[in-house]
Every structure is written in structure tokens, then in C-alpha cells.
Design an enzyme around this catalytic site. Sequence first.
Site, PDB file in Angstrom:
ATOM      1  N   ASP A 195      -5.238   2.447  10.621  1.00 10.90           N
ATOM      2  CA  ASP A 195      -6.564   2.436  11.014  1.00 10.90           C
ATOM      3  C   ASP A 195      -6.667   1.564  12.396  1.00 10.90           C
ATOM      4  O   ASP A 195      -6.710   2.595  13.287  1.00 10.90           O
ATOM      5  CB  ASP A 195      -7.273   1.337  10.006  1.00 10.90           C
ATOM      6  CG  ASP A 195      -8.738   0.992  10.083  1.00 10.90           C
ATOM      7  OD1 ASP A 195      -9.473   1.808  10.835  1.00 10.90           O
ATOM      8  OD2 ASP A 195      -9.001  -0.087   9.478  1.00 10.90           O
TER       9      ASP A 195
ATOM     10  N   GLY B 211       0.915  -1.308  -0.120  1.00 13.29           N
ATOM     11  CA  GLY B 211       0.102   0.160  -0.091  1.00 13.29           C
ATOM     12  C   GLY B 211       0.754   1.405   0.009  1.00 13.29           C
ATOM     13  O   GLY B 211       0.452   2.201  -0.555  1.00 13.29           O
TER      14      GLY B 211
HETATM   15  P1  IMP Z   1      -4.327  -1.323  10.919  1.00 15.77           P
HETATM   16  O1  IMP Z   1      -3.238  -2.200  11.297  1.00 15.77           O
HETATM   17  O2  IMP Z   1      -5.716  -1.673  11.366  1.00 15.77           O
HETATM   18  O3  IMP Z   1      -3.975   0.055  11.254  1.00 15.77           O
HETATM   19  O4  IMP Z   1      -4.183  -1.521   9.156  1.00 15.77           O
HETATM   20  C1  IMP Z   1      -3.543  -0.824   8.449  1.00 15.77           C
HETATM   21  C2  IMP Z   1      -3.861  -1.515   7.097  1.00 15.77           C
HETATM   22  O5  IMP Z   1      -5.032  -1.593   6.768  1.00 15.77           O
HETATM   23  C3  IMP Z   1      -3.157  -0.632   6.007  1.00 15.77           C
HETATM   24  O6  IMP Z   1      -1.888  -0.657   5.911  1.00 15.77           O
HETATM   25  C4  IMP Z   1      -4.178  -0.814   5.007  1.00 15.77           C
HETATM   26  O7  IMP Z   1      -3.296  -1.970   3.976  1.00 15.77           O
HETATM   27  C5  IMP Z   1      -5.170  -1.391   5.568  1.00 15.77           C
HETATM   28  N1  IMP Z   1      -6.440  -0.471   5.613  1.00 15.77           N
HETATM   29  C6  IMP Z   1      -6.931   0.141   6.521  1.00 15.77           C
HETATM   30  N2  IMP Z   1      -7.778   0.776   6.200  1.00 15.77           N
HETATM   31  C7  IMP Z   1      -8.172   0.593   4.796  1.00 15.77           C
HETATM   32  C8  IMP Z   1      -8.924   1.396   3.850  1.00 15.77           C
HETATM   33  O8  IMP Z   1      -9.912   2.239   4.103  1.00 15.77           O
HETATM   34  N3  IMP Z   1      -8.619   0.905   2.712  1.00 15.77           N
HETATM   35  C9  IMP Z   1      -7.751  -0.158   2.328  1.00 15.77           C
HETATM   36  N4  IMP Z   1      -6.901  -0.620   3.260  1.00 15.77           N
HETATM   37  C10 IMP Z   1      -7.107  -0.162   4.363  1.00 15.77           C
HETATM   38 MG    MG Z   2      -1.332  -1.767   4.123  1.00 19.92          MG
END
Ligand code: IMP
Ligand code: MG
Length: 181
Positions: free
Chosen positions: A105, A46
Site C-alpha cells: 500500500d 496477512g
Molecule cells: P504499507 O506499509 O502501507 O505498504 O502496508 C502494508 C500492510 O498494510 C499490509 O501488509 C496490510 O497488512 C496492510 N494493508 C494495506 N492495505 C490494506 C487493505 O486494503 N486491507 C487490509 N490491510 C491492508
Molecule cells: Mg500485513
Amino acid sequence: MSSMREDVKEVLFSEDQLREKIREIGEQISRDYKDKDLLLVGILKGSVPFMADLLKEITIPCIMDFMAVSSYGNSSKTSGVVRILKDLDFEIENKHVLIVEDIIDSGITLSYLTDYLRGRGAESIEIAALLNKPEGRKVEISAKYIGFGVPDEFLVGYGLDYAEKYRNLPYIGILKEEVYK
Ligand code: IMP
Ligand code: MG
């Protein structure tokens, strides 16, 4: 086969807005890390567009590495499990590590990664995230550089995917719910 643009409910950040913001972040990083041994660590896949553009806005010497982790699988919901699929090529002892990520996120991925990198002897570890979704947070994490705060919606484009697609959109938009529900 529908066009990608038709699956986007609303464009949140245009190419121009992204470029302008990334220029600002690059300037800040160049000031903050002047005379420091800077290693940018991009989280695949990403962060690739963000890394490519940010890198060019950084005016001080730095090196770049990538890690791949899995936390989402092919769904729009996090599993809470982090696995390292590709580790660093470089040793990070005594280096100033800046993790480059598309979006925070839940915070689970970055919280895991910062702990992991701290354990490998980095001099400092900070985060540059293009987007921040505070409502999604499950664990506390603070990023030194954040591009934009975003609402709790599913976003695609500029590296962000749904089931591996849409990463090649040059802007960031909200994915229509009917695409993933
Ligand atoms: P976290 O561990 O929940 O903070 O996730 C982070 C990862 O989730 C990011 O690197 C993204 O790959 C994915 N992610 C979180 N939100 C989104 C979104 O709205 N669209 C696409 N990928 C997301
Ligand atoms: Mg990612």
C-alpha cells in the site's frame, strides 16, 4: 452478529482467480531461482494464506521463515511506524531472500524490511506481493512478483484483515465503508 459476506461490498478475486494467479507466480519463481539458495520470508499475519498456497506451487527446494511487524495497529489507516515484533529464525547471509507479502500500500513496511534485510547480508532481496495498491504509495518500492493491481479501497479476505477479522474469507473483497467508518 452479521455474516462476513454481508460486510463485503464486492468480491474482487475469487478462490479460482487467486489459485490460478498464484500458480503462475510459483512457476516463475521456480524458474528464476533454479539452483539458488531460496528463503521465503512471510510477513505475519496477512501473508499466511498466500504463503501456504504459493509454497505448494514452488517446485524447487526452498526454506521458509516468518517475520511479524506492526504498522497499522487496529485501524484502517497506516501510522507510518514500523516495529519488528518477531524476527527471523534463520541467518540470511548469502541467501536469496524473497519476501512474501499480502499487499503493498504505502510501501513503508516493505521499504523498511528490505533495508533491514539488506543490512543482514542477504545475497539478494526481492518481493512477491499478492496485491498492489499503487495509489496508496508514499515511498518507492518495486516488487519482482505482483499478483493483481487493486483500487484504493479497503480490502479484506485471504489474509487481509480489518481489526484482525475477515482473514479467513477464502476470496478478496472490498469492505463496506459503514463497517469501518
Ligand atoms: P504499507 O506499509 O502501507 O505498504 O502496508 C502494508 C500492510 O498494510 C499490509 O501488509 C496490510 O497488512 C496492510 N494493508 C494495506 N492495505 C490494506 C487493505 O486494503 N486491507 C487490509 N490491510 C491492508
Ligand atoms: Mg500485513
